[in-house]
Write a protein that holds these residues in place. Structure first.
Motif, short mmCIF file in Angstrom:
data_model
loop_
_atom_site.label_atom_id
_atom_site.label_comp_id
_atom_site.label_asym_id
_atom_site.label_seq_id
_atom_site.Cartn_x
_atom_site.Cartn_y
_atom_site.Cartn_z
N THR A 1 61.70 91.18 40.72
CA THR A 1 61.56 92.59 41.66
C THR A 1 60.95 92.01 42.68
OG1 THR A 1 59.84 92.14 39.62
CG2 THR A 1 59.07 92.75 41.29
N TYR A 2 60.94 91.12 44.14
CA TYR A 2 60.80 90.79 44.11
C TYR A 2 62.09 89.91 45.34
CZ TYR A 2 55.64 91.35 43.29
OH TYR A 2 54.86 91.47 42.40
N ALA A 3 62.26 90.36 46.27
CA ALA A 3 63.13 89.23 47.36
C ALA A 3 62.23 87.99 48.07
CB ALA A 3 63.29 90.09 48.85
N LEU A 4 63.46 86.94 46.92
CA LEU A 4 62.70 85.61 47.24
C LEU A 4 63.46 84.97 46.66
CD1 LEU A 4 59.95 84.49 46.54
CD2 LEU A 4 59.77 84.81 44.02
N ARG A 5 63.57 83.44 46.69
CA ARG A 5 65.12 82.89 46.45
C ARG A 5 64.15 81.59 46.02
NH1 ARG A 5 67.23 78.76 49.93
NH2 ARG A 5 66.18 79.95 51.72
N TRP A 6 64.44 81.00 44.93
CA TRP A 6 64.22 79.82 43.98
C TRP A 6 65.23 78.21 44.51
CZ3 TRP A 6 59.81 80.48 42.06
CH2 TRP A 6 59.03 81.74 41.87
N ASN A 7 64.21 77.37 45.51
CA ASN A 7 65.38 76.40 45.76
C ASN A 7 65.23 75.48 44.61
OD1 ASN A 7 66.44 78.21 48.32
ND2 ASN A 7 64.39 76.88 49.10
N VAL A 8 65.82 75.23 43.91
CA VAL A 8 65.79 74.46 42.15
C VAL A 8 65.80 73.03 42.71
CG1 VAL A 8 66.28 74.12 40.02
CG2 VAL A 8 66.52 76.14 40.78
N LYS A 9 65.04 71.82 42.14
CA LYS A 9 64.98 70.56 42.48
C LYS A 9 64.45 69.66 41.39
CE LYS A 9 63.73 71.11 47.53
NZ LYS A 9 64.37 70.42 47.88
N VAL A 10 66.03 69.56 40.41
CA VAL A 10 65.38 69.08 39.22
C VAL A 10 65.42 67.46 39.16
CG1 VAL A 10 66.92 68.84 37.04
CG2 VAL A 10 67.63 70.67 38.65
N VAL A 11 64.07 67.48 38.48
CA VAL A 11 64.04 66.05 38.39
C VAL A 11 63.55 65.22 37.35
CG1 VAL A 11 62.21 65.86 40.67
CG2 VAL A 11 61.83 66.40 38.84
N TYR A 12 63.90 63.72 37.08
CA TYR A 12 63.80 63.52 35.92
C TYR A 12 62.19 64.07 35.22
CZ TYR A 12 68.39 61.27 36.23
OH TYR A 12 69.12 60.94 35.85
N PRO A 13 62.05 64.17 33.90
CA PRO A 13 60.76 64.21 33.35
C PRO A 13 59.95 63.09 33.48
CG PRO A 13 62.15 63.90 31.75
CD PRO A 13 62.94 63.98 32.89
N LEU A 14 58.56 63.24 33.38
CA LEU A 14 57.72 62.06 33.18
C LEU A 14 57.87 60.47 32.35
CD1 LEU A 14 53.61 63.28 33.70
CD2 LEU A 14 55.24 61.48 35.62
N ALA A 15 58.38 60.45 31.37
CA ALA A 15 58.68 59.82 30.29
C ALA A 15 60.14 58.46 31.36
CB ALA A 15 59.62 60.34 29.19
N ILE A 16 60.78 59.30 31.90
CA ILE A 16 61.57 58.44 32.76
C ILE A 16 60.82 57.87 33.91
CG2 ILE A 16 63.99 58.48 33.94
CD1 ILE A 16 64.21 58.53 30.69
#
Length: 229
Positions: free
Chosen positions: A40-55
């Motif tokens: 819908t929108y002019a929007l860019r996502w900068n994805v920053k993958v992290v480990y879950p809290l369990a790690i």
């Protein structure tokens, strides 16, 4: 903010950092909103993958109230029904964890594999596509044994990537991917939170898929516009 030029059309994009984990049900549920906003929108996502809290914080499950986990299971199922999203916890769990004691194993091959793939996709400019495709495969209940056969390879291919090529690149320098993940985790804390999904816009964190409406309100204050096509 970035600018996209298409002929005589100039479209201003706002940029949001998205901190995301493959084991987080709320991260998966957030994909519903991310897709909708992207379309819908002019929007860019900068994805920053992290480990879950369990790690990142393995003693978290030892410290939490016993009511936390049952509520989590109820709440995530309810949200999935509300959003009309297929939902089931991954089989197998990306984290090796004793289901009775909730103790976290020191050996975590599945989540290391997934998270490094996320880092590699970031280096290739297709992290959003990867978390959408692989995250959906993990959580939508369509696959048993996602780590066996060609399930993961097919999900990676749907993101426009090649699993064998990615894993060869990771094996050649796993430390580089680990450094990227560590940087993402440090950036998340520097932004003011520790959980996922967290959306960060101009240094302001919005934690949880249920904060999308407030994030959208803030983005509109900064000139968010509909996409031109």
């Amino acid at each position: 903010m970035s600018t996209i030029t298409d002929g005589d059309i100039v479209e201003q994009e706002l940029s949001v950092d998205l901190y995301w984990s493959f084991r987080s049900p709320y991260s998966y549920l957030a994909l519903h909103h991310v897709r909708a906003l992207s379309q819908t929108y002019a929007l860019r996502w900068n994805v920053k993958v992290v480990y879950p809290l369990a790690i990142r914080t393995p003693d978290f499950f030892e410290r939490m109230d016993r009511m936390w986990r049952p509520y989590l299971l109820t709440d995530t199922q309810r949200i999935a029904e509300f959003l009309d999203m297929p939902f089931r916890r991954p089989v197998p769990d990306p984290i090796v964890q004793d289901p009775r004691t909730l103790l976290i194993s020191p050996d975590q091959p599945r989540i290391h594999r997934l998270t490094r793939l996320g880092a590699e996709a970031t280096l290739r400019g297709r992290a959003l596509e990867l978390i959408d495709s692989v995250g959906t495969m993990l959580w939508d209940g369509s696959v048993d044994g996602w780590d066996q056969g060609d399930h993961l390879a097919r999900a990676v291919a749907a993101a426009g990537l090649d699993l064998q090529d990615m894993e060869a690149a990771i094996a050649s320098d796993p430390q580089a991917r680990d450094r990227l993940i560590e940087t993402n985790e440090a950036d998340l804390r520097a932004a003011g939170h520790w959980g996922v999904p967290t959306f960060v816009f101009q240094g302001e964190p919005f934690f949880g898929q249920d904060r999308i409406g407030i994030l959208l309100w803030r983005l509109r204050q900064h000139g968010l516009r509909p996409r031109s096509n």
